[in-house]
Design a protein around this motif. Structure first.
Motif, short mmCIF file in Angstrom:
data_model
loop_
_atom_site.label_atom_id
_atom_site.label_comp_id
_atom_site.label_asym_id
_atom_site.label_seq_id
_atom_site.Cartn_x
_atom_site.Cartn_y
_atom_site.Cartn_z
N LYS A 142 29.60 49.05 52.87
CA LYS A 142 30.96 49.28 52.42
C LYS A 142 31.06 50.71 51.86
CE LYS A 142 32.13 44.98 53.18
NZ LYS A 142 33.05 44.62 54.28
N LYS A 170 37.59 50.77 49.73
CA LYS A 170 38.41 50.94 48.52
C LYS A 170 38.56 52.43 48.26
CE LYS A 170 36.78 46.64 46.37
NZ LYS A 170 35.94 46.06 45.28
N ASN A 181 46.48 47.89 49.96
CA ASN A 181 45.55 47.11 49.13
C ASN A 181 44.24 47.84 48.84
OD1 ASN A 181 47.33 44.96 48.96
ND2 ASN A 181 46.53 43.97 50.81
N LYS A 182 43.92 48.83 49.68
CA LYS A 182 42.68 49.59 49.46
C LYS A 182 42.80 50.54 48.28
CE LYS A 182 41.10 49.88 54.31
NZ LYS A 182 40.74 50.86 55.35
N ILE A 184 43.37 51.83 44.73
CA ILE A 184 43.26 51.27 43.38
C ILE A 184 43.47 52.37 42.34
CG2 ILE A 184 41.76 50.06 41.75
CD1 ILE A 184 40.22 48.97 44.19
N CYS A 186 42.99 54.32 39.21
CA CYS A 186 41.89 54.35 38.25
C CYS A 186 42.22 55.42 37.21
CB CYS A 186 40.57 54.62 38.97
SG CYS A 186 39.09 54.27 37.99
N LYS A 386 35.67 50.84 34.15
CA LYS A 386 36.60 50.53 35.24
C LYS A 386 35.90 50.62 36.59
CE LYS A 386 41.28 51.53 33.61
NZ LYS A 386 42.50 52.31 33.88
N THR A 388 32.72 50.49 37.19
CA THR A 388 31.70 49.43 37.27
C THR A 388 32.31 48.11 37.71
OG1 THR A 388 30.38 50.46 35.51
CG2 THR A 388 29.96 48.14 35.96
N ASN A 389 33.44 47.74 37.11
CA ASN A 389 34.11 46.49 37.44
C ASN A 389 34.62 46.48 38.88
OD1 ASN A 389 33.69 45.44 34.87
ND2 ASN A 389 35.61 46.26 34.07
N ILE A 390 35.14 47.64 39.33
CA ILE A 390 35.63 47.72 40.71
C ILE A 390 34.48 47.57 41.70
CG2 ILE A 390 36.62 49.32 42.41
CD1 ILE A 390 38.34 50.45 40.08
N LYS A 392 31.70 46.03 41.29
CA LYS A 392 31.09 44.69 41.24
C LYS A 392 31.94 43.61 41.91
CE LYS A 392 28.16 45.08 37.11
NZ LYS A 392 27.98 44.62 35.71
N ARG A 393 33.18 43.95 42.22
CA ARG A 393 34.06 42.93 42.82
C ARG A 393 33.58 42.53 44.20
NH1 ARG A 393 39.84 45.84 41.55
NH2 ARG A 393 39.71 45.76 39.26
#
Length: 393
Positions: A142, A170, A181-182, A184, A186, A386, A388-390, A392-393
């Motif tokens: 990815k 993303k 949708n890609k 995001i 930040c 932020k 990191t969370n993205i 890990k999704r």
């Protein structure tokens, strides 16, 4: 030889200690080393840096080789027909004559063989990395792309935006959003500078932009970029009060060393009192030495200056903006941060140089800057969390 040995040692160490890494980080623009280190640790990823020499094109344009390609030219649209006719000649060597060479070099490089997620902000100039990424994506990896400069989300023609969003899984922006949708929202990938504005004796810093004699991508808003920017520079400097010219410093764009027609020599000739700085100096490291920064187009450094609350102005054409962002730029224009003419920008500096604080810290100017930066270069000190969370999704 020492460098080659060190590179070999480091790459072999990486091969061992990073074999279980899930993430691969490369060319991460404003992400500082210590923050990248923290980001790796938060993802249970061993911090690493791979070393390799980027490939310099060696093969020459091969007319006979290119004649073998058959491209249909009988189409109705005249513009498309012209493109089709010229395509054989204009295709970069890297994608034709050198294609197989680069493909082989990317596979032989010390870049890891399998990574699940690749995070980058830029791969325009790095040919081996581009081929490696393409191969990784073909095998299920990815790609996470992060915004790496100005004009994204604002300009009608932003030559990297559409393609980078298209090829990525993303795309992280500095705050703006899009019906995709890609994409995001930040934030800017750096912590805010805490330095206060210094009262330097009316020193003015002009930040140069990369000025090319010819257009290097499909953009039709201006005349010759060289002539256009030359007129902007000269009109501004000629309308500036003479007493201010002794305090002007010019910071050339880093790319001046690789282009034929930079502004530095012209400025030296026509305005010999202007002091020329080292083109390698980083804006964020020197901006506090000056009272106000002058840009001739809204470069990345202009957004950075706004984000750091540093008094600055920029020239720009409103015709190049998307409708979605015009209200923000209109507000900057109304509060004398953005100008459409060099003469108006010069008159503003002449009038306000003795009391920049009054203009810059007025409620209207402050609100205008804040609304713009929140949308297009948002500051969030928790940006590492932020990201990191993205990831890990």
């Amino acid at each position: 030889l020492k460098k080659q040995i060190l590179t070999l040692i480091m790459n072999n160490i990486n091969k061992v200690v990073c074999k279980n890494n899930k993430f691969f980080f490369h060319n991460n623009y404003f992400l500082k080393k210590k923050d990248l280190f923290k980001l790796n640790l938060s993802l249970n990823n061993f911090p690493s840096k791979y070393y390799y020499t980027n490939y310099v094109i060696k093969n020459r344009f091969n007319k006979i080789f290119r004649k073998k390609f058959k491209i249909k030219i009988n189409v109705r649209d005249k513009k498309e027909k012209i493109i089709r006719v010229l395509l054989k000649e204009l295709m970069p060597i890297v994608y034709l004559e050198d294609f197989q060479t680069l493909k082989n070099l990317s596979k032989k490089s010390m870049l890891p063989k399998k990574k699940k997620i690749i995070f980058t902000s830029q791969c325009i100039d790095d040919n081996i990395f581009k081929f490696w990424v393409a191969d990784q994506l073909s095998n299920g990896s990815k790609l996470i792309f992060a915004q790496h400069g100005a004009n994204y989300g604002t300009h009608i023609s932003c030559h990297g935006e559409d393609h980078e969003i298209k090829i990525s899984d993303k795309f992280l922006t500095w705050g703006w959003s899009k019906k995709n949708n890609k994409v995001i929202p930040c934030s800017f990938f750096s912590k805010k500078n805490t330095k206060k504005i210094k009262n330097i004796d009316k020193k003015i810093l002009i930040i140069g932009n990369a000025t090319y004699f010819y257009k290097y991508y499909n953009e039709v808003y201006f005349q010759s970029p060289y002539t256009f920017h030359k007129n902007r520079y000269f009109n501004f400097l000629e309308n500036l009060d003479d007493k201010l010219k002794k305090n002007i410093y010019f910071k050339p764009h880093p790319k001046e060393k690789i282009i034929d027609y930079g502004m530095t020599e012209l400025i030296k000739k026509e305005f010999p009192n202007i002091k020329i700085l080292n083109q390698s100096s980083k804006i964020e490291n020197i901006m506090e030495e000056y009272e106000v920064l002058i840009f001739f187009e809204p470069l990345t450094a202009f957004l950075h200056a706004l984000n750091l609350n540093k008094p600055c102005i920029s020239l720009m054409h409103f015709d190049i903006l998307r409708n979605s962002c015009k209200k923000y730029y209109k507000s900057l224009y109304q509060n004398k941060i953005i100008f459409d003419k060099s003469e108006r920008a010069a008159f503003h500096i002449n009038k306000n140089i003795n009391n920049l604080e009054k203009w810059w810290n007025s409620t209207k100017t402050r609100n205008s800057r804040s609304n713009f930066t929140q949308q297009y270069i948002r500051q969030d000190d928790s940006y590492l969390n932020k990201i990191t969370n993205i990831l890990k999704r």
